[in-house]
Design an enzyme around this catalytic site. Sequence first.
Site, mmCIF file in Angstrom:
data_model
loop_
_atom_site.group_PDB
_atom_site.id
_atom_site.type_symbol
_atom_site.label_atom_id
_atom_site.label_comp_id
_atom_site.label_asym_id
_atom_site.label_seq_id
_atom_site.Cartn_x
_atom_site.Cartn_y
_atom_site.Cartn_z
ATOM 1 N N THR A 50 3.831 6.062 -3.029
ATOM 2 C CA THR A 50 4.952 6.653 -3.779
ATOM 3 C C THR A 50 5.066 6.010 -5.177
ATOM 4 O O THR A 50 5.345 6.708 -6.159
ATOM 5 C CB THR A 50 6.263 6.516 -2.987
ATOM 6 O OG1 THR A 50 6.025 6.968 -1.642
ATOM 7 C CG2 THR A 50 7.377 7.335 -3.592
ATOM 8 N N GLU A 71 8.312 -1.851 -1.842
ATOM 9 C CA GLU A 71 7.956 -2.426 -0.539
ATOM 10 C C GLU A 71 7.850 -3.926 -0.771
ATOM 11 O O GLU A 71 6.924 -4.371 -1.474
ATOM 12 C CB GLU A 71 6.612 -1.820 -0.098
ATOM 13 C CG GLU A 71 6.330 -1.964 1.371
ATOM 14 C CD GLU A 71 5.053 -1.220 1.776
ATOM 15 O OE1 GLU A 71 5.125 -0.026 2.093
ATOM 16 O OE2 GLU A 71 4.000 -1.852 1.785
ATOM 17 N N CYS A 100 25.329 3.035 3.427
ATOM 18 C CA CYS A 100 26.635 2.523 2.981
ATOM 19 C C CYS A 100 27.506 2.151 4.171
ATOM 20 O O CYS A 100 28.478 1.436 4.044
ATOM 21 C CB CYS A 100 27.336 3.543 2.093
ATOM 22 S SG CYS A 100 28.026 4.956 2.998
ATOM 23 N N CYS A 178 8.761 -0.486 3.761
ATOM 24 C CA CYS A 178 8.573 0.962 3.543
ATOM 25 C C CYS A 178 7.535 1.528 4.502
ATOM 26 O O CYS A 178 7.867 2.058 5.546
ATOM 27 C CB CYS A 178 8.219 1.308 2.093
ATOM 28 S SG CYS A 178 7.878 3.078 1.937
HETATM 29 P P1 NAD Z 1 -2.513 6.338 1.060
HETATM 30 O O1 NAD Z 1 -3.015 6.839 -0.254
HETATM 31 O O2 NAD Z 1 -2.892 4.949 1.449
HETATM 32 O O3 NAD Z 1 -2.991 7.327 2.233
HETATM 33 C C1 NAD Z 1 -3.026 8.721 2.099
HETATM 34 C C2 NAD Z 1 -4.270 9.235 2.837
HETATM 35 O O4 NAD Z 1 -4.229 10.663 2.850
HETATM 36 C C3 NAD Z 1 -5.582 8.827 2.171
HETATM 37 O O5 NAD Z 1 -6.437 8.218 3.133
HETATM 38 C C4 NAD Z 1 -6.158 10.157 1.652
HETATM 39 O O6 NAD Z 1 -7.574 10.188 1.703
HETATM 40 C C5 NAD Z 1 -5.535 11.151 2.642
HETATM 41 N N1 NAD Z 1 -5.432 12.531 2.136
HETATM 42 C C6 NAD Z 1 -5.034 12.951 0.907
HETATM 43 N N2 NAD Z 1 -5.041 14.296 0.838
HETATM 44 C C7 NAD Z 1 -5.461 14.740 2.050
HETATM 45 C C8 NAD Z 1 -5.675 16.031 2.600
HETATM 46 N N3 NAD Z 1 -5.464 17.134 1.887
HETATM 47 N N4 NAD Z 1 -6.105 16.125 3.890
HETATM 48 C C9 NAD Z 1 -6.318 15.010 4.624
HETATM 49 N N5 NAD Z 1 -6.125 13.737 4.143
HETATM 50 C C10 NAD Z 1 -5.712 13.623 2.878
HETATM 51 O O7 NAD Z 1 -0.918 6.522 1.020
HETATM 52 P P2 NAD Z 1 0.247 5.853 1.918
HETATM 53 O O8 NAD Z 1 0.828 4.708 1.165
HETATM 54 O O9 NAD Z 1 -0.220 5.685 3.313
HETATM 55 O O10 NAD Z 1 1.352 7.024 1.841
HETATM 56 C C11 NAD Z 1 1.111 8.266 2.477
HETATM 57 C C12 NAD Z 1 2.123 9.299 2.019
HETATM 58 O O11 NAD Z 1 3.417 8.968 2.549
HETATM 59 C C13 NAD Z 1 2.317 9.370 0.515
HETATM 60 O O12 NAD Z 1 2.524 10.734 0.167
HETATM 61 C C14 NAD Z 1 3.585 8.578 0.280
HETATM 62 O O13 NAD Z 1 4.249 8.940 -0.920
HETATM 63 C C15 NAD Z 1 4.370 9.003 1.499
HETATM 64 N N6 NAD Z 1 5.503 8.149 1.890
HETATM 65 C C16 NAD Z 1 6.602 8.784 2.385
HETATM 66 C C17 NAD Z 1 7.679 8.054 2.833
HETATM 67 C C18 NAD Z 1 8.869 8.746 3.450
HETATM 68 O O14 NAD Z 1 9.862 8.073 3.707
HETATM 69 N N7 NAD Z 1 8.820 10.048 3.706
HETATM 70 C C19 NAD Z 1 7.626 6.663 2.789
HETATM 71 C C20 NAD Z 1 6.467 6.040 2.311
HETATM 72 C C21 NAD Z 1 5.401 6.788 1.869
HETATM 73 ZN ZN ZN Z 2 6.903 3.612 0.084
#
Ligand code: NAD
Ligand code: ZN
Length: 380
Positions: A50, A71, A100, A178
């Site tokens: 993110t 994080e 909150c 996170c």
């Molecule tokens: P990361 O980059 O380490 O992992 C993402 C993985 O997805 C990578 O291995 C990448 O190769 C793969 N990927 C990308 N596009 C793809 C597709 N079309 N098909 C299959 N695989 C694909 O990222 P991360 O830190 O593990 O975060 C993952 C996601 O979660 C991010 O979008 C991040 O923003 C989100 N996130 C959301 C929250 C929440 O509260 N909802 C919290 C933290 C992170």
């Molecule tokens: Zn995060």
Amino acid sequence: MSSTVGQVIRCKAAVSWEAGKPLVIEEVEVAPPQNMEVRVKILFTSLCHTDVYFWEAKGQTPLFPRIFGHEAGGIVESIGEGVTDLKPGDKVLPIFTGECKECRHCKSSESNMCDLLRINTDRGAMLEDGKTRFSKNGQPIHHFLGTSTFSEYTVIHVGCLAKINPEAPLDKVCVLSCGISTGLGATLNVAKPTKGSTVAIFGLGAVGLAAAEGARIAGASRIIGVDLNPSRFEEAKKFGLTEFVNPKDHNKPVQEVLVEMTDGGVDRSVECTGNVNAMISAFECVHDGWGVAVLVGVPNKDDAFKTHPINLLNERTLKGTFFGNYKPRSDIPAVVEKYMNKELEVEKFITHKVTFSEINKAFEYMLKGESLRCIISMEN
Ligand code: NAD
Ligand code: ZN
């Protein structure tokens, strides 16, 4: 009492001046905490995808200069007026979505979407007065997600801080602030697979692998990983994944591949990629009648989710979650205890470590798909 209480602190922060440009370690001023705010000395922080999206600002609203980072783990340096739950010296994890404890959401057992402190990616200042607590030579520097942990000191609303076991090692449990809690909670609290079920995980970064860990804990019998980066598959075997699909290896949509592999669809899927097409595939690969898909990845600002309504009429469920539906202050101390009691391993998510001055390396590792989590140590 520390001599810095009530004073402006000058310290090092990694400032992002421009989209996609390397962060610059600068000396910044950090104002004292105001009403309901806490100033925290960050000891360890890590990089989540993110941060990278908003730093790149390709599909997100640009806001610069800004201090990213959400994080992390730290120690309370001083507290502002009205803060009764925390005191200097407490060990805390900053959380990008707050609690909150008073609004309808905080009082509901079903929601962690606090009215006051829910995630807001476009806000760059404090709620109290709409001003920043960071500046350099009088120029304000924006906050990110209310946490801005890429700084030796930061100011955070008390509702976005989880007070944790003083014995917990911050260089490890910072990843629970996170990514790991998000993935784990997405499966355990939202997808809720039953024992023996089949679960597909889209995206095998730290968030996806934590979601897989949740599936393993819930007793899933098949955990299928989907990723475009095949180098992720070897690592993922350590997390209990049993089968892998790379969409690039097939000439039909990956949802069709999964439906064939599982005799009609998976029981649960958890999407952790941030790619809208993967979100649609994650929904369309669940079994009709009972399948549940959970979206976790952060989409681009202009994305739209498109599927035929019949996919829903056929008794499939689509859900989404921030932070795995955990309430940060109420639930995260117990997640940290799971690590302390050895029920939850976090070490296997930590693939790299760098010093604060090398913070840009953490971005490179993530962009190249080489790291799960890279711990950035603030000291030295
Ligand atoms: P990361 O980059 O380490 O992992 C993402 C993985 O997805 C990578 O291995 C990448 O190769 C793969 N990927 C990308 N596009 C793809 C597709 N079309 N098909 C299959 N695989 C694909 O990222 P991360 O830190 O593990 O975060 C993952 C996601 O979660 C991010 O979008 C991040 O923003 C989100 N996130 C959301 C929250 C929440 O509260 N909802 C919290 C933290 C992170
Ligand atoms: Zn995060």
